[in-house]
Design a protein around this motif. Structure first.
Motif, PDB file in Angstrom:
ATOM      1  N   TRP A 458       0.834  -1.196   0.000  1.00  0.00           N
ATOM      2  CA  TRP A 458       0.000   0.000   0.000  1.00  0.00           C
ATOM      3  C   TRP A 458       0.873   1.252   0.000  1.00  0.00           C
ATOM      4  N   PRO A 518      -4.781   3.124  -1.651  1.00  0.00           N
ATOM      5  CA  PRO A 518      -6.027   2.916  -0.897  1.00  0.00           C
ATOM      6  C   PRO A 518      -7.212   3.707  -1.425  1.00  0.00           C
ATOM      7  N   ALA A 522      -9.220   0.458  -1.358  1.00  0.00           N
ATOM      8  CA  ALA A 522      -9.206   0.061   0.051  1.00  0.00           C
ATOM      9  C   ALA A 522     -10.507  -0.617   0.454  1.00  0.00           C
ATOM     10  N   TYR A 536       2.883  -1.633   4.342  1.00  0.00           N
ATOM     11  CA  TYR A 536       2.447  -0.238   4.260  1.00  0.00           C
ATOM     12  C   TYR A 536       3.660   0.659   4.058  1.00  0.00           C
ATOM     13  N   ARG A 539       1.382   5.889   5.382  1.00  0.00           N
ATOM     14  CA  ARG A 539      -0.001   6.091   5.818  1.00  0.00           C
ATOM     15  C   ARG A 539      -0.256   7.592   5.890  1.00  0.00           C
ATOM     16  N   GLN A 545      -9.818   4.924   5.217  1.00  0.00           N
ATOM     17  CA  GLN A 545      -9.120   4.123   4.214  1.00  0.00           C
ATOM     18  C   GLN A 545      -8.101   3.192   4.847  1.00  0.00           C
ATOM     19  N   GLN A 548     -10.116   0.277   6.326  1.00  0.00           N
ATOM     20  CA  GLN A 548     -10.656  -0.527   5.229  1.00  0.00           C
ATOM     21  C   GLN A 548      -9.550  -1.368   4.592  1.00  0.00           C
ATOM     22  N   SER A 549      -8.377  -0.775   4.409  1.00  0.00           N
ATOM     23  CA  SER A 549      -7.291  -1.498   3.749  1.00  0.00           C
ATOM     24  C   SER A 549      -6.826  -2.688   4.575  1.00  0.00           C
ATOM     25  N   ARG A 552      -8.751  -5.949   3.830  1.00  0.00           N
ATOM     26  CA  ARG A 552      -8.736  -6.617   2.516  1.00  0.00           C
ATOM     27  C   ARG A 552      -8.176  -8.033   2.652  1.00  0.00           C
TER      28      ARG A 552
END
Length: 631
Positions: A458, A518, A522, A536, A539, A545, A548-549, A552
């Motif tokens: 991400w 995202p 996301a 990651y 951020r 987001q 939510q990510s 996944r």
């Protein structure tokens, strides 16, 4: 006699003997409360209002002062009846003795498709309440819960169609779940394409059982969709309903609120309903109960006052709104807690050029913040803050980002000048030096893939996506970001799309790396069957987001024995500490509201371990960031 009706554009049309001087004088003042868009001798067309029923009451009282009765057109008669019924329905839902309904068996569902206990509970609550929020954690199977609820309502003759408004990325998951659940496949239509194409699709819409529409398309087609909702009893669903969270009611929220009264039933879905603050809930519950909004959340000002006066606003809202939402937490799903690996990178081991850039920007911002004019235009001040937050986030992620205007305000009055850093930035732009988090993420991805894992990376910056794709080209990485078209074009198998890239990542062993933004994916994407590691690179302050990510790759259906692992490198600098603190604070607020015992994911800055979604958040984030600056 006066008559009030709606025209095809949803505007109020008032017919009265305005040529009568007595009537004209009596109505002249009260009509100033409306925007008059057309006027003839005895007819006035009023622009659309937020609440037709309140307008009816006001106009009925006004014409009554001159001894006239106000009659209503059929649409407005129905609106008044619906308003009264909704207020009664709201009060019934608050009672403990409301009727109970069994979720099982689900009409028309395949025998081998079984609702899990928390889904049964969600369906039964929705059937009891009528207009309902499913706020279960991401990956809890909210889509299946809605489909089962729709199946029950359809069998009872209360609705005929399901209209889902959601992000583009939600279309394929909805289609997959419909195909999996039903014996006789409902007709599913994607309401998309150009305006001309959508106009020609109206007959197909009327033949469809389930229609999928994006938020932006709903905003453009609000009148056309409103007509269809009025013509056929429909369940209107907002998937990822936090898309309309703007307390000041943005374009998406305005479209949703305009459509809401025309639906027979309303449902909203979000695992992160309040990613910014408790204000996020106002428009979502106003959508659920448009006819009883005043009884549930009041006016915006009343809602603000209510929150500001309460010593425990999250708990108080949970009490008042609790009958109207359902939450399943991760602990209830029995998924097992994911493992988070945080790599704190001290400035002493960051490439010297990057450490110098970060230090210079922090010192420059500290000076600017101290000398900020006491009077500045509100919009200009908001853009000023965002520009500085973005520049510090870029410096911590990858200084080469500072050479572009990506995600920056365009107004030169708020520019955070970095031209004096060009020589330091150049070494990152030409690739001779890699930023600390880029280098760490690259090595971690190679390590995980060498061990036989698929990896989801991400990053919030599209330039980083392309850089990582070049550096990790040996894995032929798949990319997901906004400029890649969302839908798959089956007529052109060579064309790249987000749908195709997601499918290839899931099904092809030779594509072990997915690099994603995202903002583009996301939400509404499930990768947990094949991927258990997320790296990651960076951020931001966008808590929704981020949460939510995370889910996944951590949701229902996780293979037995699989352990979800998150890998987060963090540079020990002002903006990274501020981001982490703000994300933790916002997680706690939302979990308190939902009564969720989920652990708050953050970094313990006492341990040595080896973008901003609204103007309000920009202000809060900036104030938090300033506390970390030198001096």
């Amino acid at each position: 006699m006066a008559h009030l009706s709606l025209d095809n554009a949803g505007r109020l049309v008032l017919e009265a003997p305005f040529d009568d001087p007595r009537v004209g004088r009596a109505l002249r003042g009260p009509l100033l409360a409306f925007v008059v868009v057309e006027r003839t001798d005895n007819t006035i067309v009023l622009d659309k209002v937020e609440n037709n029923v309140e307008a009816i009451d006001y106009l009925a009282a006004t014409v009554g002062q001159v001894g006239m009765e106000l009659t209503l057109g059929a649409d407005l008669e129905a609106a008044v009846s619906s308003h009264a019924a909704e207020r009664a329905q709201l009060e019934d839902a608050r009672k403990d003795d409301h009727p109970t309904y069994s979720a099982l068996p689900v009409p028309d569902f395949r025998p081998d498709v079984k609702l899990l206990p928390h889904q049964v509970r969600g369906v039964e609550r929705a059937l009891q309440v009528g207009n309902f929020a499913e706020f279960s954690v991401q990956g809890a199977g909210k889509t299946m819960t809605v489909l089962a609820t729709f199946a029950h309502w359809r069998e009872r003759g209360e609705v005929e169609r399901l209209l889902v408004i959601g992000p583009l990325s939600s279309f394929q998951p909805w289609e997959d779940e419909v195909a999996r659940c039903f014996i006789d496949q409902p007709k599913v239509l994607r309401w998309s394409g150009s305006g001309a194409i959508r106009t020609r699709m109206v007959p197909a819409y009327r033949r469809s059982d389930i229609v999928l529409c994006s938020y932006d398309t709903a905003w453009r087609d609000v009148q056309m969709l409103g007509q269809q909702l009025r013509a056929t009893p429909t369940v209107l669903v907002l998937d990822e309903s936090h898309y309309i969270k703007n307390f000041e009611i943005g374009a998406r929220g305005a479209a949703a609120l305009e459509l809401a009264p025309h639906a027979a039933k309303r449902l909203i879905l979000s695992g992160t309903p309040a990613p910014h603050s408790l204000l996020d809930l106002y428009s979502q519950f106003a959508f659920l109960w448009p006819g009883a909004k005043q009884d549930l959340v009041g006016t915006p000002q009343q809602y603000l006052t209510r929150l500001s006066r309460s010593p425990t606003p999250a708990a108080d809202l949970r009490t008042s709104l609790g009958p109207f939402f359902h939450r399943t937490s991760q602990s209830e799903l029995g998924l097992g807690e994911p493992t988070t690996h945080t790599e704190r990178i001290p400035l002493s081991v960051v490439p010297p050029g990057q450490a110098r850039v970060i230090s210079l920007l922090e010192n420059k911002l500290a000076v600017e913040a101290r000398n900020l004019p006491t009077k500045m235009d509100r919009e200009l001040l908001s853009q000023w803050r965002k520009a500085r937050i973005v520049r510090l986030l870029q410096a911590a992620s990858n200084p080469s980002l500072l050479s572009s205007a990506e995600d920056l305000p365009r107004d030169p009055r708020v520019t955070f000048d970095v031209s004096e850093l060009s020589s330091l930035i150049a070494e990152f732009r030409d690739g001779s030096v890699r930023a600390a988090k880029i280098e760490w993420a690259v090595q971690k991805a190679r390590e995980l893939i060498a061990a036989g894992n698929k990896v989801l990376m991400w990053t919030w910056w599209v330039s980083n996506i392309h850089l990582l794709a070049d550096v990790l080209e040996e894995f032929n990485p798949l990319l997901l970001y906004g400029q890649i078209k969302p839908y798959e074009d089956f007529d052109d198998p060579s064309e790249v799309s987000r749908e195709r890239n997601i499918r290839d990542f899931k099904t092809r062993d030779d594509r072990p790396l997915l690099i994603a933004n995202p903002s583009a994916c996301a939400e509404s994407i499930s990768l947990h069957q094949v991927c258990h590691n997320a790296v990651y690179v960076d951020r931001t302050y966008n808590c929704g987001q981020f949460l939510q990510s995370l889910n996944r790759i951590h949701r229902i259906g996780l293979p037995k024995g699989a352990v979800t692992e998150y890998w987060i490198p963090v540079v020990d600098c002002a903006v990274e500490r501020s981001v982490d603190r703000r994300l933790q604070q916002r997680q706690r607020t939302m979990y308190d509201l939902l009564g969720d015992d989920a652990p708050v994911l953050g970094i313990d800055w006492k341990e040595e371990t080896v973008s901003v979604d609204s103007d309000d958040e920009a202000q809060a984030a900036f104030q938090d960031l300033v506390t970390e600056l030198p001096g």
